[in-house]
Design an enzyme around this catalytic site. Structure first.
Site, mmCIF file in Angstrom:
data_model
loop_
_atom_site.group_PDB
_atom_site.id
_atom_site.type_symbol
_atom_site.label_atom_id
_atom_site.label_comp_id
_atom_site.label_asym_id
_atom_site.label_seq_id
_atom_site.Cartn_x
_atom_site.Cartn_y
_atom_site.Cartn_z
ATOM 1 C CG HIS A 185 34.845 29.552 2.736
ATOM 2 N ND1 HIS A 185 34.842 28.483 2.448
ATOM 3 C CD2 HIS A 185 33.132 30.183 2.791
ATOM 4 C CE1 HIS A 185 33.004 28.179 2.263
ATOM 5 N NE2 HIS A 185 32.607 28.758 3.630
HETATM 6 N N1 V1S Z 1 24.533 29.241 -1.012
HETATM 7 C C1 V1S Z 1 24.768 31.031 -1.220
HETATM 8 C C2 V1S Z 1 24.861 32.592 -1.010
HETATM 9 N N2 V1S Z 1 24.432 33.449 -1.458
HETATM 10 C C3 V1S Z 1 25.038 34.313 -1.904
HETATM 11 C C4 V1S Z 1 24.904 35.713 -1.786
HETATM 12 C C5 V1S Z 1 23.071 36.437 -2.203
HETATM 13 C C6 V1S Z 1 22.722 37.789 -1.668
HETATM 14 C C7 V1S Z 1 24.140 38.455 -2.144
HETATM 15 F F1 V1S Z 1 24.058 39.182 -1.530
HETATM 16 C C8 V1S Z 1 25.634 38.140 -1.909
HETATM 17 C C9 V1S Z 1 25.917 36.859 -2.010
HETATM 18 N N3 V1S Z 1 26.312 33.871 -1.886
HETATM 19 C C10 V1S Z 1 26.629 32.707 -1.423
HETATM 20 C C11 V1S Z 1 27.160 31.619 -1.764
HETATM 21 C C12 V1S Z 1 28.598 31.840 -0.794
HETATM 22 C C13 V1S Z 1 28.752 31.294 0.525
HETATM 23 C C14 V1S Z 1 29.180 31.870 1.649
HETATM 24 C C15 V1S Z 1 29.140 31.022 3.318
HETATM 25 C C16 V1S Z 1 30.439 31.339 3.941
HETATM 26 C C17 V1S Z 1 30.362 30.527 4.854
HETATM 27 O O1 V1S Z 1 29.091 30.332 5.939
HETATM 28 O O2 V1S Z 1 30.615 29.585 5.026
HETATM 29 C C18 V1S Z 1 31.902 31.053 6.046
HETATM 30 C C19 V1S Z 1 31.633 32.668 6.244
HETATM 31 N N4 V1S Z 1 28.466 32.121 -3.294
HETATM 32 C C20 V1S Z 1 27.962 31.188 -4.424
HETATM 33 O O3 V1S Z 1 26.782 30.366 -4.174
HETATM 34 C C21 V1S Z 1 28.336 31.554 -5.754
HETATM 35 C C22 V1S Z 1 28.021 32.114 -6.372
HETATM 36 C C23 V1S Z 1 28.427 30.978 -6.551
HETATM 37 C C24 V1S Z 1 26.826 32.428 -6.897
HETATM 38 C C25 V1S Z 1 26.409 33.771 -6.440
HETATM 39 N N5 V1S Z 1 27.147 34.318 -7.570
HETATM 40 C C26 V1S Z 1 27.204 36.048 -7.129
HETATM 41 C C27 V1S Z 1 28.639 34.129 -7.455
HETATM 42 C C28 V1S Z 1 29.056 32.655 -7.214
HETATM 43 ZN ZN ZN Z 2 28.826 28.643 6.122
#
Ligand code: V1S
Ligand code: ZN
Ligand code: CA
Length: 394
Positions: free
Chosen positions: A147
């Protein structure tokens, strides 16, 4: 007793930096670098290091990171102070987040710059082994952070080691096929190469805008719409729903990758093996078993091209270790019959509930997730991809 042997005239290399595994994103953060320790311990328990070239990689230099990332971003990444206060899922972002750094998804933790440069160093070293033809398959489980953008962190990714690895491959190979089986859309890699026909990107992912991260990667997102742009038609997206099974995934994967191999004729494959597409993943939604995930690696290997394999997502560490250990064994010997029972001397053996490499879906959750992928929709996807490929070729 399982005795995996080094295949004659065929070299697999394993690139890892054990210092990476010591870093922590924070207590509640799903990304756990120690899943790499768990993977390495399974790989070792099965005796696989004897059948590979093993490298302890170095950290990438600032100049190497600068081949893709902007200087102001790298400078901030190197100097931003760690946030000490634990933050919750709801965000709690600092009032002025720079480059999307800080907050819950991409926290500023202690040793962040070192962690990022180690991950990148692993992938760059693996790519160089493929370039100089010292490896047929090079494995970098510490990479796969798809990403990250030129000057922005996103979704647990700060440095796009895949882009840096592919830039190395482009020095010696005319066409790179990038394949991404992480449950999330490989947006950073797609965007980085959107204006070239020397890289084709293909991502399989759960797609549900506004509800599933990052929300991009629709079926008709195929790169720039301007036909003058050489990158037009060179992004392939396979948007999926919850609960896809091994059988459906294999059918799609072989049909799409097989057709791309015939039309695009890549000279090298870069495969991102995010393990969050496995059943029972903390963030993922699919029903893939270790066998189904590994079948993608076996199929790519069967195409007979040099290949670099990256890690990526994967949030149920024991299943990540199972998949990546199995896939390491496929890289070494695709015909292998790796024993299901995890060797008795494996450290951490007690972490692997049921103590097998291939747990059944029932063992993973009792009741598997409902499958929301119809055969009709999968056929439409295949049709669309085949149509896109009519514009591709030389
Ligand atoms: N789905 C999901 C998710 N969970 C979290 C998360 C949960 C607990 C925490 F302490 C910190 C973060 N973040 C997300 C996702 C990002 C997923 C990234 C995947 C990465 C990969 O596997 O592809 C490659 C290594 N973030 C979101 O969904 C973003 C938000 C939209 C929701 C959460 N808030 C905090 C920010 C915005
Ligand atoms: Zn992923
Ligand atoms: Ca993907």
């Amino acid at each position: 007793e399982y005795n995996i042997v080094r295949p004659k005239g065929y070299t697999v290399s394993y690139h890892a930096n054990p210092e990476m595994e010591k870093h922590h994103f924070g207590q509640t953060h799903p990304m756990k670098p120690w899943r790499l320790t768990l993977t390495k311990s399974l790989v070792s328990a099965y005796g696989m290091p004897f059948a590979m070239d093993n490298y302890n990689t170095r950290a990438a230099t600032y100049e190497e990171l600068n081949a893709f990332h902007a200087s102001d971003y790298l400078d901030y990444l190197a100097t931003a102070p760690p946030e000490d206060t634990p933050r919750d899922y709801e965000g709690n972002n600092p009032s002025d987040p720079k480059f999307n750094l800080g907050g819950s998804d991409c926290p500023l933790f202690h040793g962040l710059y070192d962690y990022c440069s180690m991950s990148a160093g692993t992938s760059i070293d693996a790519a160089r082994k493929i370039c100089c033809q010292q490896s047929d398959i090079a494995i970098a489980w510490g990479g796969g952070l798809h990403h990250a953008k030129r000057r922005e962190a996103s979704g647990f990714c700060y440095i796009n080691d895949i882009v840096l690895g592919i830039l190395q491959l482009l020095r010696c190979y005319p066409r790179v096929l990038y394949i991404d089986i992480d449950v999330h859309h490989g947006d950073g890699v797609e965007e980085a190469f959107k204006s070239t026909d020397r890289v084709m990107t293909v991502s399989f992912h759960k797609y549900q805008p506004d509800y599933f991260f990052p929300g991009t990667g629709a079926l008709d997102d195929n790169g720039p719409k301007d036909e003058q742009n050489p990158g037009a038609h060179h992004a392939i997206n396979v948007p999926l729903n919850d609960g896809i099974t091994d059988e459906q995934y294999a059918m799609l994967f072989e049909s799409i990758i097989g057709k791309i191999n015939e039309t695009y004729r890549p000279s090298v494959i870069a495969l991102q093996c995010g393990a969050d597409s496995l059943a029972g993943d903390r963030l993922g939604r699919f029903n893939l078993r270790v066998q189904g995930h590994g079948a993608c690696v076996a199929y790519c290997k069967s195409l007979g091209l040099p290949m670099i394999i990256f890690g990526g997502g994967g949030y149920t560490p024991r299943n990540v270790a199972r998949a990546w250990a199995y896939e390491t064994s496929i890289a070494i010997a695709s015909q292998n019959k790796i024993p299901d029972i995890i060797p008795l001397h494996a450290p951490w053996r007690e972490h692997f509930i049921h103590e097998t490499l291939f747990p059944t879906l029932e063992q993973i959750f009792g009741e598997p997730r409902a499958n929301r992928n119809t055969q009709k929709r999968l056929n439409e996807i295949i049709m669309h991809v085949h149509e896109q490929l009519r514009f591709v070729g030389h």
